[in-house]
Design an enzyme around this catalytic site. Sequence first.
Site, short mmCIF file in Angstrom:
data_model
loop_
_atom_site.label_atom_id
_atom_site.label_comp_id
_atom_site.label_asym_id
_atom_site.label_seq_id
_atom_site.Cartn_x
_atom_site.Cartn_y
_atom_site.Cartn_z
N GLY A 26 0.91 -1.13 -0.22
CA GLY A 26 -0.01 -0.02 -0.10
C GLY A 26 0.78 1.23 -0.07
CG ASP A 80 0.43 -4.82 5.77
OD1 ASP A 80 0.51 -3.93 4.93
OD2 ASP A 80 -0.05 -5.84 5.55
N GLY A 94 -6.97 -4.84 3.12
CA GLY A 94 -7.36 -5.52 1.76
C GLY A 94 -7.63 -4.63 0.67
CD GLU A 102 -2.02 -6.52 2.99
OE1 GLU A 102 -1.52 -5.61 2.48
OE2 GLU A 102 -3.42 -6.47 3.43
C1 5RP Z 1 -3.42 -3.77 0.98
C2 5RP Z 1 -3.76 -3.08 2.38
C3 5RP Z 1 -3.18 -1.97 2.74
O1 5RP Z 1 -2.53 -2.08 3.77
C4 5RP Z 1 -4.45 -0.99 3.28
O2 5RP Z 1 -5.28 -0.89 1.88
C5 5RP Z 1 -3.80 0.25 3.33
O3 5RP Z 1 -3.54 0.92 2.32
P1 5RP Z 1 -2.74 2.51 2.41
O4 5RP Z 1 -1.56 2.53 3.12
O5 5RP Z 1 -2.46 2.73 1.13
O6 5RP Z 1 -3.80 3.43 2.77
O7 5RP Z 1 -4.50 -3.95 3.13
O8 5RP Z 1 -4.28 -4.91 0.96
#
Ligand code: 5RP
Length: 224
Positions: A26, A80, A94, A102
């Site tokens: 992400g 993450d 997700g 993940e």
């Molecule tokens: C990807 C995810 C990401 O961690 C989630 O969508 C957060 O994304 P971002 O940091 O771009 O806001 O779960 O599957």
Amino acid sequence: MEEKKIAGIKATEYIENNMIIGLGTGSTAYYMIEKVGELTKLGLNIKAVTTSQGTADLAAKFMIPLISIDEVDSIDLVIDGVDEIDGQFNAIKGGGGALFREKMVANIAKKVIWIMDSSKLVDSIGGFPLPIEILSYGYSHILKELEFLSLHPVLRMRGGVPFVTDNHNYIVDLHIGKSFDIKYVSEKLMTISGVLETGLFLNMCDLIIVGTGYEAKVTENKGR
Ligand code: 5RP
């Protein structure tokens, strides 16, 4: 500095030499991965397991040494992002479609850190549609079953065709809304044939790092 960048960079302070690191997916994880790339260039010795092909490509670009999930017994630290998280550390993940990997990576991690901007903190999760990964085979019947359960499923599309995950499956986004029974929905979903994994990550992190203004706010999850 952008909140996501502040959080992503702060999280790298928890990385130690010789660790196996799980790299999330992400836009927030991007900043963390970029910083890990800088640190490895300066001599930090780590190996990384990635949570998506996109992250693997990014890590390769930053010359971060990679190792497959099947070559490790466990992961020392996963960093993450999240889409939404409540006060009990229940999260929806997700949004990028990487929830299956993940979750696998988080499941074998000794420590999990989630990084985010302040918009991700909510009173109750469900405002963000809950992604689930399903088999492409028989997907129309899986959708009907989800509809029957009033989970308001929408097959994720990209460019006019179903979005395909790194595992060659489909993603369905459930527009459940905020007041749902998290535990019931989580357990119910996993009884449906063809549902492979959900984006509900319930109390799975040890620490959250939220970028706010000019600083990173670190909160420990004492209930784990
Ligand atoms: C990807 C995810 C990401 O961690 C989630 O969508 C957060 O994304 P971002 O940091 O771009 O806001 O779960 O599957």
